[in-house]
Design an enzyme around this catalytic site. Structure first.
Site, PDB file in Angstrom:
ATOM      1  N   LEU A 254       0.817  -1.220   0.000  1.00  0.00           N
ATOM      2  CA  LEU A 254       0.000   0.000   0.000  1.00  0.00           C
ATOM      3  C   LEU A 254       0.850   1.270   0.000  1.00  0.00           C
ATOM      4  O   LEU A 254       0.333   2.362  -0.218  1.00  0.00           O
ATOM      5  CB  LEU A 254      -0.903   0.041   1.242  1.00  0.00           C
ATOM      6  CG  LEU A 254      -2.098  -0.865   1.266  1.00  0.00           C
ATOM      7  CD1 LEU A 254      -2.863  -0.673   2.573  1.00  0.00           C
ATOM      8  CD2 LEU A 254      -2.995  -0.629   0.079  1.00  0.00           C
ATOM      9  N   ARG A 255       2.151   1.129   0.227  1.00  0.00           N
ATOM     10  CA  ARG A 255       2.996   2.324   0.333  1.00  0.00           C
ATOM     11  C   ARG A 255       2.923   3.173  -0.934  1.00  0.00           C
ATOM     12  O   ARG A 255       2.747   4.384  -0.857  1.00  0.00           O
ATOM     13  CB  ARG A 255       4.442   1.954   0.631  1.00  0.00           C
ATOM     14  CG  ARG A 255       5.276   3.198   0.872  1.00  0.00           C
ATOM     15  CD  ARG A 255       6.699   2.868   1.253  1.00  0.00           C
ATOM     16  NE  ARG A 255       7.395   4.075   1.654  1.00  0.00           N
ATOM     17  CZ  ARG A 255       7.923   4.960   0.815  1.00  0.00           C
ATOM     18  NH1 ARG A 255       7.830   4.784  -0.489  1.00  0.00           N
ATOM     19  NH2 ARG A 255       8.544   6.036   1.264  1.00  0.00           N
ATOM     20  N   ARG A 256       3.076   2.550  -2.063  1.00  0.00           N
ATOM     21  CA  ARG A 256       3.065   3.328  -3.308  1.00  0.00           C
ATOM     22  C   ARG A 256       1.752   4.093  -3.497  1.00  0.00           C
ATOM     23  O   ARG A 256       1.768   5.300  -3.741  1.00  0.00           O
ATOM     24  CB  ARG A 256       3.357   2.440  -4.509  1.00  0.00           C
ATOM     25  CG  ARG A 256       3.390   3.252  -5.789  1.00  0.00           C
ATOM     26  CD  ARG A 256       3.662   2.393  -7.015  1.00  0.00           C
ATOM     27  NE  ARG A 256       3.648   3.236  -8.175  1.00  0.00           N
ATOM     28  CZ  ARG A 256       4.710   3.542  -8.910  1.00  0.00           C
ATOM     29  NH1 ARG A 256       5.870   3.022  -8.615  1.00  0.00           N
ATOM     30  NH2 ARG A 256       4.595   4.335  -9.944  1.00  0.00           N
TER      31      ARG A 256
END
Length: 141
Positions: free
Chosen positions: A97-99
């Site tokens: 989910l970071r991107r």
């Protein structure tokens, strides 16, 4: 001999209960507002950064193989049995989910409660306990 920066790991481990509490609050009080949406984003980002920071300190301190990505950090520490196998897949999904959260934030659906908001508190607390146990097992007091 290993040099594991236990102080920095500990500082980051202490953030986990706060992030878990925030995610629990958001899940139980969700109203789809901008404020809740942005708070959810920040809590998920903190969960990711805390997890990967701790993983990086473990990788460096125990001289594990170098990580090439956020997902690789989770894979490496999972392979070193830092945490139970049952945590690997959800933690991998979390770091993926970071991107969207950091780079594609303009597309993030802020009005929606993300499914991880409900499941992450228990997973993060389990991760914290597992890391603490790993450090005790590997280094003692």
């Amino acid at each position: 001999m290993y040099y594991v920066n236990r102080e920095q790991i500990s500082v980051r481990l202490e953030v986990i209960p706060e992030v878990a509490e925030a995610l629990k609050y958001l899940q139980s009080h969700w109203d789809g507002s901008l404020i809740h949406g942005m708070a959810q984003e920040r809590a998920l980002i903190l969960a990711i950064e805390t997890l990967t920071d701790i993983g990086s300190y473990l990788i460096d301190g125990f001289i594990m193989r170098d990580a090439s990505s956020y997902e690789d950090i989770v894979t490496i520490i999972a392979g070193e049995e830092v945490f139970p196998d049952s945590l690997q897949e959800p933690l991998l999904e979390l770091v993926k989910l970071r991107r969207p959260l950091v780079q594609d934030y303009f597309e993030w659906p802020r009005k929606e409660l993300h499914p991880f908001t409900a499941m992450m508190p228990d997973l993060l607390l389990a991760f914290k306990e597992a890391v603490e146990s790993y450090l005790l097992r590997e280094l003692g007091n």
